[in-house]
Structures are given as C-alpha cells and as structure tokens.
Design a protein around this motif. Structure first.
Motif, PDB file in Angstrom:
ATOM      1  N   SER A 117       0.834  -1.203   0.000  1.00 55.83           N
ATOM      2  CA  SER A 117       0.000   0.000   0.000  1.00 55.83           C
ATOM      3  C   SER A 117       0.871   1.256   0.000  1.00 55.83           C
ATOM      4  CB  SER A 117      -0.911  -0.005   1.230  1.00 55.83           C
ATOM      5  OG  SER A 117      -1.557   1.235   1.373  1.00 55.83           O
ATOM      6  N   LYS A 118       0.466   2.238  -0.810  1.00 59.89           N
ATOM      7  CA  LYS A 118       1.200   3.508  -0.901  1.00 59.89           C
ATOM      8  C   LYS A 118       0.400   4.685  -0.365  1.00 59.89           C
ATOM      9  CE  LYS A 118       3.626   1.960  -5.076  1.00 59.89           C
ATOM     10  NZ  LYS A 118       3.859   2.236  -6.526  1.00 59.89           N
ATOM     11  N   LEU A 119      -0.843   4.456  -0.011  1.00 63.50           N
ATOM     12  CA  LEU A 119      -1.732   5.521   0.438  1.00 63.50           C
ATOM     13  C   LEU A 119      -1.259   6.076   1.780  1.00 63.50           C
ATOM     14  CD1 LEU A 119      -4.400   6.985  -0.280  1.00 63.50           C
ATOM     15  CD2 LEU A 119      -5.572   5.256   1.104  1.00 63.50           C
ATOM     16  N   LYS A 120      -0.853   7.345   1.806  1.00 65.23           N
ATOM     17  CA  LYS A 120      -0.248   7.931   3.009  1.00 65.23           C
ATOM     18  C   LYS A 120      -1.204   8.790   3.828  1.00 65.23           C
ATOM     19  CE  LYS A 120       4.478   7.952   1.214  1.00 65.23           C
ATOM     20  NZ  LYS A 120       5.667   8.794   0.895  1.00 65.23           N
ATOM     21  N   LYS A 121      -2.249   9.321   3.192  1.00 68.49           N
ATOM     22  CA  LYS A 121      -3.149  10.197   3.946  1.00 68.49           C
ATOM     23  C   LYS A 121      -4.574  10.121   3.391  1.00 68.49           C
ATOM     24  CE  LYS A 121      -1.975  14.329   1.232  1.00 68.49           C
ATOM     25  NZ  LYS A 121      -1.492  15.719   1.288  1.00 68.49           N
ATOM     26  N   LEU A 122      -5.523  10.414   4.261  1.00 67.84           N
ATOM     27  CA  LEU A 122      -6.931  10.495   3.877  1.00 67.84           C
ATOM     28  C   LEU A 122      -7.540  11.712   4.566  1.00 67.84           C
ATOM     29  CD1 LEU A 122      -8.037   6.754   4.075  1.00 67.84           C
ATOM     30  CD2 LEU A 122      -8.110   8.192   2.027  1.00 67.84           C
ATOM     31  N   ASP A 123      -8.363  12.441   3.827  1.00 62.34           N
ATOM     32  CA  ASP A 123      -8.972  13.653   4.370  1.00 62.34           C
ATOM     33  C   ASP A 123     -10.485  13.591   4.170  1.00 62.34           C
ATOM     34  OD1 ASP A 123      -9.800  16.166   5.092  1.00 62.34           O
ATOM     35  OD2 ASP A 123      -8.261  17.235   3.952  1.00 62.34           O
ATOM     36  N   PHE A 124     -11.211  13.495   5.290  1.00 63.95           N
ATOM     37  CA  PHE A 124     -12.673  13.435   5.247  1.00 63.95           C
ATOM     38  C   PHE A 124     -13.308  14.727   5.762  1.00 63.95           C
ATOM     39  CE2 PHE A 124     -11.249   9.001   5.914  1.00 63.95           C
ATOM     40  CZ  PHE A 124     -11.782   8.413   4.766  1.00 63.95           C
ATOM     41  N   ILE A 133     -16.468   5.186   9.297  1.00 64.53           N
ATOM     42  CA  ILE A 133     -15.180   5.047   8.618  1.00 64.53           C
ATOM     43  C   ILE A 133     -14.536   3.738   9.050  1.00 64.53           C
ATOM     44  CG2 ILE A 133     -12.857   5.978   8.324  1.00 64.53           C
ATOM     45  CD1 ILE A 133     -14.000   8.758   8.819  1.00 64.53           C
ATOM     46  N   VAL A 134     -14.222   2.882   8.080  1.00 65.28           N
ATOM     47  CA  VAL A 134     -13.542   1.613   8.347  1.00 65.28           C
ATOM     48  C   VAL A 134     -12.339   1.521   7.420  1.00 65.28           C
ATOM     49  CG1 VAL A 134     -13.701  -0.902   8.280  1.00 65.28           C
ATOM     50  CG2 VAL A 134     -15.661   0.448   9.062  1.00 65.28           C
ATOM     51  N   ILE A 135     -11.148   1.373   8.002  1.00 65.46           N
ATOM     52  CA  ILE A 135      -9.917   1.287   7.215  1.00 65.46           C
ATOM     53  C   ILE A 135      -9.073   0.141   7.757  1.00 65.46           C
ATOM     54  CG2 ILE A 135      -7.802   2.477   6.514  1.00 65.46           C
ATOM     55  CD1 ILE A 135      -9.361   5.111   6.893  1.00 65.46           C
ATOM     56  N   GLY A 136      -8.701  -0.785   6.875  1.00 69.83           N
ATOM     57  CA  GLY A 136      -7.938  -1.944   7.328  1.00 69.83           C
ATOM     58  C   GLY A 136      -6.747  -2.274   6.449  1.00 69.83           C
ATOM     59  N   GLN A 137      -5.614  -2.558   7.092  1.00 67.48           N
ATOM     60  CA  GLN A 137      -4.388  -3.011   6.441  1.00 67.48           C
ATOM     61  C   GLN A 137      -3.869  -2.032   5.392  1.00 67.48           C
ATOM     62  OE1 GLN A 137      -3.101  -5.146   8.011  1.00 67.48           O
ATOM     63  NE2 GLN A 137      -4.701  -6.350   9.001  1.00 67.48           N
ATOM     64  N   THR A 138      -3.801  -0.776   5.767  1.00 70.09           N
ATOM     65  CA  THR A 138      -3.200   0.263   4.920  1.00 70.09           C
ATOM     66  C   THR A 138      -1.914   0.724   5.607  1.00 70.09           C
ATOM     67  OG1 THR A 138      -4.582   1.902   6.023  1.00 70.09           O
ATOM     68  CG2 THR A 138      -5.379   1.043   3.932  1.00 70.09           C
ATOM     69  N   LYS A 139      -0.880  -0.066   5.489  1.00 72.41           N
ATOM     70  CA  LYS A 139       0.351   0.126   6.266  1.00 72.41           C
ATOM     71  C   LYS A 139       1.030   1.468   6.033  1.00 72.41           C
ATOM     72  CE  LYS A 139       0.835  -3.628   8.753  1.00 72.41           C
ATOM     73  NZ  LYS A 139       0.913  -3.565  10.227  1.00 72.41           N
ATOM     74  N   ALA A 140       0.868   2.041   4.853  1.00 79.33           N
ATOM     75  CA  ALA A 140       1.535   3.315   4.552  1.00 79.33           C
ATOM     76  C   ALA A 140       0.778   4.514   5.115  1.00 79.33           C
ATOM     77  CB  ALA A 140       1.708   3.473   3.043  1.00 79.33           C
ATOM     78  N   LEU A 141      -0.461   4.311   5.534  1.00 84.97           N
ATOM     79  CA  LEU A 141      -1.295   5.422   5.994  1.00 84.97           C
ATOM     80  C   LEU A 141      -0.778   5.998   7.307  1.00 84.97           C
ATOM     81  CD1 LEU A 141      -3.905   6.971   5.235  1.00 84.97           C
ATOM     82  CD2 LEU A 141      -5.129   5.428   6.782  1.00 84.97           C
TER      83      LEU A 141
END
Length: 239
Positions: A117-124, A133-141
């Motif tokens: 995973s490369k996803l580093k940030k999320l903005d809601f 909000i459910v987020i699982g196994q996004t190691k780069a976040l």
C-alpha cells in the motif's frame, strides 16, 4: 466534348480518392483518441452495485490511474457509500473524496498484511454527512482527518501515531488495532460508548470525560485513569 468529359471524370475520381483518404484519417484519429481513454466516462471507471444500495464497490485503476478523485455522481446516481475491499486497491497512491458531499459510509480494507500500500493520507473534513469510517491493512497510511459528524471509526494495520478526535462530539465508537498509536485524547467525546485499542503503544487512557462508556478494551499494562462503569477487557499484546 470528349476532352471535357474526361476531365470531369478525373476530377470526380480525385474527389472520391480524397473522401476515402479523409475517412481513413478520421477512423485512425478516432482509434488513437479511444486508446488514450479520452472517451472514458465515470461509468467506465467506477462501479455502483445496485444490490448494495448502489454502493461504489469497484474502481478500475487502469482507467483512473493511481491518483484517484471520486466524483459526486456516477452517471446520474449520487455516491453515498464507498466500500473497497480487496488487496487490488493497494495500487492506490492517493484518494480524494472531497467531491463526494453526500458520502455517509466509507470502507477501505486491503486484507493482506504485507501488501504494498502507498496511500499515506486520507482527508474526510469535507464530507459533512459521513458517519462510518472503516480502514484496514493500509500500512503506509500515516495521517487522517475526520469530519465532525463521524460516529464510528475503525482503524487497523495503519502507521497512524496520533488521531485528532477533538471536534467529534457525536463519536460513539473508536477502534484502533495493530499500529503505533501513542496517545488517545477522548476528553471532547462525551457520547463515546466504546473504546477498543489493542496492539498499540498507548500506556494511559483517560476516561474521566466519557460518562457513557459501556465497553473498554486495552492492552495489558495500559492504565485506565478516571472512574467508569464500563466493562473492561485486557488484550494480550501480540509480538
């Protein structure tokens, strides 16, 4: 007369050759444009599952590219729920949901613990109607911004060290598992009913300002500070 007729025939042949050449050129240009995805619409990129209340459940990353901007509508249907559950989405570099003003539920679960995973940030912060909000196994976040109306947050397998819950007055449940979370401030969350934090770096949990708490799970050795009537369970930390 014969000479004039011959010249007319030659002119007519040239016109026909020109028309054929022009038609061939148009077909060639159209083929090039189509191969460049210039005629790809949102319906080709995003799939809404009508059996799941038109939840956005699939994205074609080959057509969107790894930097994805989700539209407010796909066709004439408003996006209200996003549910992406597959290691395939570890190809996403960035995900922008700021246009999805009617978003009520967001789930991104990559499953594989060792995914790339490369996803580093999320903005809601722009999703004023978002509740879950459910987020699982996004190691780069590493960074996430919540909206003020959020009621349920589940984070597992991220690299998030701190979360800002200060403005989440309506938050009822916070779950964080398997990550480097170092502290948790719930002093501005009076409606919180459940806190579950396991396999983290938290040493102390203050619950003085959470009178509605019914259930708490923390790692063994974590100190719970403040009076509470909540049921408490201690998690044996995994190595």
């Amino acid at each position: 007369m014969r000479s004039g007729g011959f010249e007319n025939k030659v002119k007519e042949m040239k016109k026909n050759v020109y028309k054929i050449w022009l038609s061939a050129l148009i077909c060639f240009v159209m083929a090039i444009l189509c191969s460049c995805n210039l005629f790809v619409t949102d319906k080709d990129k995003f799939y809404l599952d009508k059996d799941l209340n038109y939840t956005l459940s699939r994205i074609d990353i080959k057509k969107t590219g790894p930097d994805i901007v989700i539209p407010a509508k796909v066709g004439d249907i408003t996006v209200r729920e996003i549910y992406l559950a597959d290691p395939y989405y570890s190809q996403i570099d960035s995900l922008d949901v700021s246009k999805v003003k009617e978003l009520e539920s967001f789930k991104l679960v990559l499953y594989a613990e060792k995914n790339k995973s490369k996803l580093k940030k999320l903005d809601f912060s722009k999703n004023k109607k978002l509740r879950d909000i459910v987020i699982g196994q996004t190691k780069a976040l590493k960074n996430i911004k919540f909206n003020n109306k959020c009621e349920y947050i589940y984070l597992k397998g991220t690299s998030i060290k701190s979360v800002n819950l200060k403005n989440l007055k309506e938050l009822e449940s916070f779950i964080y598992r398997d990550g480097p979370l170092e502290e948790l401030d719930t002093s501005n969350n009076p409606n919180l009913e459940s806190i579950k934090i396991a396999d983290t770096n938290i040493k102390r949990l203050y619950v003085t300002k959470n009178p509605k708490l019914k259930y708490i799970i923390v790692d063994e050795g974590t100190q719970i500070i403040g009076p509470t009537n909540a049921q408490i369970e201690y998690n044996k930390k995994t190595e």
